[in-house]
Design a protein around this motif. Sequence first.
Motif, PDB file in Angstrom:
ATOM      1  N   ASN A 180       0.821  -0.914   0.258  1.00 36.10           N
ATOM      2  CA  ASN A 180       0.093   0.014   0.073  1.00 36.10           C
ATOM      3  C   ASN A 180       0.892   1.304  -0.095  1.00 36.10           C
ATOM      4  N   PHE A 181       0.593   2.367  -0.856  1.00 34.09           N
ATOM      5  CA  PHE A 181       1.268   3.398  -0.736  1.00 34.09           C
ATOM      6  C   PHE A 181       0.147   4.591  -0.879  1.00 34.09           C
ATOM      7  N   SER A 182       0.133   5.671   0.072  1.00 30.98           N
ATOM      8  CA  SER A 182      -1.066   6.652   0.055  1.00 30.98           C
ATOM      9  C   SER A 182      -0.749   7.972   0.702  1.00 30.98           C
ATOM     10  N   VAL A 183      -1.213   8.986   0.327  1.00 31.51           N
ATOM     11  CA  VAL A 183      -0.934  10.401   0.790  1.00 31.51           C
ATOM     12  C   VAL A 183      -2.132  10.910   0.992  1.00 31.51           C
ATOM     13  N   ASN A 184      -2.452  11.275   2.371  1.00 36.50           N
ATOM     14  CA  ASN A 184      -3.672  12.005   2.758  1.00 36.50           C
ATOM     15  C   ASN A 184      -3.476  13.205   3.539  1.00 36.50           C
ATOM     16  N   PHE A 185      -4.403  14.179   3.363  1.00 33.30           N
ATOM     17  CA  PHE A 185      -4.223  15.340   4.367  1.00 33.30           C
ATOM     18  C   PHE A 185      -5.149  15.266   5.293  1.00 33.30           C
ATOM     19  N   GLU A 186      -4.706  15.524   6.656  1.00 35.83           N
ATOM     20  CA  GLU A 186      -5.573  15.369   7.694  1.00 35.83           C
ATOM     21  C   GLU A 186      -5.564  16.847   8.321  1.00 35.83           C
ATOM     22  N   GLN A 187      -6.976  17.253   8.388  1.00 30.52           N
ATOM     23  CA  GLN A 187      -7.082  18.399   8.955  1.00 30.52           C
ATOM     24  C   GLN A 187      -7.147  18.611  10.544  1.00 30.52           C
ATOM     25  N   ASP A 188      -6.466  19.784  10.854  1.00 29.34           N
ATOM     26  CA  ASP A 188      -6.280  20.019  12.366  1.00 29.34           C
ATOM     27  C   ASP A 188      -7.610  20.672  12.860  1.00 29.34           C
TER      28      ASP A 188
END
Length: 273
Positions: A99-107
Amino acid sequence: MAFILNHLKSTAAMALAFGLSACGTTIVQSANSPEAMGLVVSGFGKTAGTPDLARATIGVEVRAKTSEEATASTSARMDELTQAFKKLGVADLDLKTQNFSVNFEQDFRPEPTLAPPELMAPASKPGKAVTSAPVAPDTQAPRGWFRASNTLEVTVRDLKQLGKLLGTATSLGANTIYGVNFELSNPQAFEAQAREKAVADAHMRAEQLARLNGVRLGPVLSVNESTGLQGPMPMPMMAKSEGYAAAAAPVESGQLEVTSAVSIRYAIEKLAR
């Protein structure tokens, strides 16, 4: 009258088929041929073997302000891990990106509302409290970070190297190790042994039941089989990514149990009186 007699024969055959079922054994009678009796028995066999390979899922997760920074950091760590695994004897074919993934996680945490220093009101007299004007937080762009994740499935064929491999992984920055699954590289040989035991068990039951019911076993009419594999559960592991010594992790493979269950239907013959 003929309809009633045929109905009674059919009902009697069904009662014999379902009424004598117990402990995985059923005596059945064909409704079309009352003389053709059948005996259905279940047999069970098992054997155990020591695993000779293991699969581990090892990964790296990184948080950064930009997706480029997160991706670059994750890729660099994973490349270092891959090279280290190869030095421990893991072949290229036994390394597979899972698996390879890039996600934006909001603060979503509340932002401080204190004014910056340049907006602080100067004190008019010594000792007087300084007041500040509240400043509304900037809500135009969401605050947060990018999380990049890269996981690798590693097949280890030399189990003596498994503990060292796991220790090396954590020392080089692997912070996700989902578990270790132990396997048999040649399960067919163990299945064959379990199958032989299951068939022998079924035949022994059939002979005993035939003798107790005053009949003789005929040829096999049908066989059904199901196999299973039981053994150590996947090992959950916690990994530390910083300052962890490359010590070999304690790993015990145990044994895997291979089972076979068969259902055999024999024709049976009445003994001559």
